[in-house]
Design an enzyme around this catalytic site. Structure first.
Site, PDB file in Angstrom:
ATOM      1  CB  ALA A   1      -1.948  36.170  33.296  1.00 39.52           C
ATOM      2  CG  HIS A   2      -0.804  32.145  36.250  1.00 34.90           C
ATOM      3  ND1 HIS A   2      -0.166  30.929  36.118  1.00 34.90           N
ATOM      4  CD2 HIS A   2       0.075  33.070  35.818  1.00 34.90           C
ATOM      5  CE1 HIS A   2       1.041  31.132  35.651  1.00 34.90           C
ATOM      6  NE2 HIS A   2       1.212  32.401  35.451  1.00 34.90           N
ATOM      7  CG  ASN A   3      -1.161  33.231  40.923  1.00 31.71           C
ATOM      8  OD1 ASN A   3      -0.730  32.418  40.127  1.00 31.71           O
ATOM      9  ND2 ASN A   3      -1.712  32.880  42.059  1.00 31.71           N
TER      10      ASN A   3
END
Lengths: 343, 343, 343
Positions: B237-239
């Protein structure tokens, strides 16, 4: 295509009770079918819908005949009969033979004249494609792949080099067959790649779901036997063997070198560890982890159903105390035995 | 390519015991190798196959030397040595440099002359592609992507705008790099999209499996460090940050903003919650849920192995009673203590 | 695009405290923003970063106003306001209308003049594509698909025949919509395919993540209502219904014919069995299995957090003894009651 009830019944060796001449043009659920459609009763939870159905005919078992007010096709297995009748009423799309102008096909590929190679697909060197094969749009077939007759790659499918597919295989969009297995050796903290030199061999009448991946073998081959049905989003690792007529539901992961038997049913979200042997006719319920070989057929389970979060937290906190509880219980048993003996 | 045993041994600083002049043209398992092939013994469960192997040579550790009847290459780490020798015997496919006529490449893209841009791939504005890069068939590279030298996108790979890949990265079919993170704000019951403005940055020597997805960052970047190996069907997922030389097996999901350390090993089907920190050298066994940060290296587990369904139902029903059992046990302990004291 | 703080505040009905004329050109986290950027405070764990931020302005709630040393935009919901302001500062890419020369579009398709059909995409017979739709590179759209206005398929997306998508739908790379459901009938050990005759209908303002798959219905349709947000690597089986404004995180699998209510939040890696009904406003925590219908809104859980492997093995071994422990406990209670009564 329209067909009379008699024609449909003959297809499935069913007996017509009622008017065999009615023409059927479609299918519907008992609840929502309209005249001209045929319905079926396979799951007993829908039995109560039988009396009120507007379907022109219903495929059912003898034991439900009396509750049916319309024409019936009486069969031994209504679900199987429905599958065959629906297939007759709704034949699969047919595709024009030939190679689309936008397809990029290697000069060394052998493509049957009856095959349909569709727009923007790419076919590599030494590929062999059998009769009536359909390679849908945007598919990639790497070098030296062999595909048997009547197999269809729907769209956006990737078949990596050397893979072999049998006849009447159906591969849904996004599936990847023959990607490298996850073979790594740890060289003082740094992973180095172990070349993946086997291939993937797939039998006849196999179905492979959307976005499912099947890795090539490390040294020997990954094998998917005849009649295996794989749902969407499944991961099959290198050197796995899946026995004939086994069905695997969505989101399952099978780790490397595991052998699954014939006629197994693996529920959705199951994980299976590597280097195991699973017997024939094993059922695993959804979201379970199989971490040991299963030498006997039967039903296996290990999943924990959700409950209200408060209740779950209260009970789950005790799992961390289970060992302590077990030991306290043993102490108590001993003490109570002593107390009882004193009398 | 054929090589003598001596040449292969020199590659891995191994000692030849036996005939160093034999030519080797292939590899095989101890059980199935034939003359002209080399095999290896790394996993002790295959030790008993050593005596009967038909391989012309075996890569093994000194401790297994005596049981080997054929020529041996003696090394410290047979698995690593095998990986290097197999790579020498089976060099990777080489691809002709140049841009296929059916590829669609933006005029503002910079493509190294030694790169191979294959059939029906699409390359957007301002993309920079390094030396000896291979962009396989049907890949899509959006604008402003940078790809380092010797990186290969096998086929059907999507790299979204602004992503940066290092050198010698290998991306398998169906992988998606740089898709939007799942960033949502709830505006009185209606989800509105939070723009995903970061990108994905991938180091050198990374491998990314089939149908794996790595989301771009929301504000800052998603980072995959050097030497990370990701299997198939993984969701990052993001980051998220994945530390160097960490290996993640298939079907793992890592939620947003979690940092995984270096040299970790994450088993298949593991889920990792968001905003956690996982230390270096952490191993998580397959199908576990990591819901809290792990500050210390070690092995972590939380998966429940399947058992026969009857046995499972009987025991699992009691999990719902655990809190009640715990309280009953405490009461009993108190009562028994009183009874014991009465005497 | 640069905008003044006043303009941004007006967008979200916020109050400016400080200098409304400063021009903002970007966004950043409180920790890393630089002058000219705007930041926001939504999650209280970042509150301590407020004092030292170098952002030119911060979007925040009245209750955090005093700790902020820079210009502030005070709003009721900082996360929602940030989403809207970031969207204004970073408008989505715009795409030139028209059909790329390398796209392959059926003569019977109806494509709005404002739509952008990009390189190497393939569009089948009788497809209808609305205003301002973007069909990215390497997408495949089979026959008779309908797509509403302003919908975007990013790249490498497959939409199977007859699927209907509403307006402002965003579909990320690798997603597959309308693949066959996993419908099988067992004919004396051999699986035969049940034709999948329904379609997929998707409402407005839906987002569908990378490599997510949504199967077509068996007889009736699979439904994804307005405002649903699906993350990556999700599997939605045939005849599932997902209610409006429900969000589903990555790696979730939903089995056939299950109805999920409106405004639900399903955590990552959750599995949901088939033929269930989930009420509105249900939250399920990550990695849980939902195996029964949930008739009431609330939070549901069933996942087992990982712990150190030694501790886990010690406690988990006792789960297999739970039924035995339960019975021993009942015996002890009876014996102690007798002992207590004797006095």
């Amino acid at each position: 295509v329209k067909q009379t009830i008699q024609t449909l019944a003959d297809l499935v060796s069913g007996e017509v009770e009622g008017n065999p001449a009615i023409e059927i043009h479609g299918v519907g659920t008992l609840q929502n079918a309209s005249p001209g459609q045929i319905s079926f009763l396979a799951n007993p939870i829908y039995r109560k819908q039988l009396a009120a159905t507007r379907a022109s005919a219903v495929i059912l078992h003898r034991s439900n005949r009396d509750e049916c007010k319309t024409t019936a096709i009486v069969v031994v297995d209504p679900h199987v009969a429905y599958a065959k009748i629906a297939a007759a009423l709704f034949p699969q799309d047919s595709f024009e033979p030939g190679i689309a102008p936008s397809a990029v096909v290697s000069a060394s590929a052998t493509i049957a004249a009856s095959a349909s190679i569709q727009a923007n697909s790419v076919i590599g060197n030494d590929v062999v494609i059998g009769d009536y094969v359909v390679v849908g749009p945007n598919c990639t077939i790497e070098r030296a792949v062999k595909i048997g007759s009547h197999t269809r790659l729907v769209a956006n499918v990737t078949i990596c080099h050397g893979s072999e597919l049998g006849s009447r295989v159906l591969v849904h969009p996004g599936a990847v067959i023959g990607s490298d297995g996850f073979g790594l050796a740890n060289d003082r903290g740094v992973w180095i790649k172990v070349p993946q030199l086997g291939k993937v061999r797939i039998g006849d009448d196999v179905e492979i779901g959307a976005n499912t991946s099947i890795d090539r073998g490390a040294l020997e081959d990954t094998l998917i036997e005849n009649g295996v049905k794989l749902d969407n989003q499944i991961q099959i690792a290198h050197n796995v063997q899946v026995g004939a007529h086994t069905a695997i539901a969505g989101c399952v992961g099978v780790s490397g070198s595991t052998k699954i038997g014939r006629h197994c049913a693996i529920g959705g979200g199951v994980g299976i560890s590597g280097h195991l042997e699973i017997a024939d006719k094993v059922t695993v319920t959804g979201m379970s982890l199989v971490s040991k070989s299963i030498p006997e057929s039967g039903v296996y389970s290990g999943s924990v159903p959700a409950m209200q979060a408060d209740q779950w937290r209260r009970n789950f906190a005790r799992v961390r105390k289970l060992d302590e509880m077990f030991r306290k219980l043993a102490t108590l048993e001993k003490q109570v035995r002593q107390l009882l003996e004193r009398k």
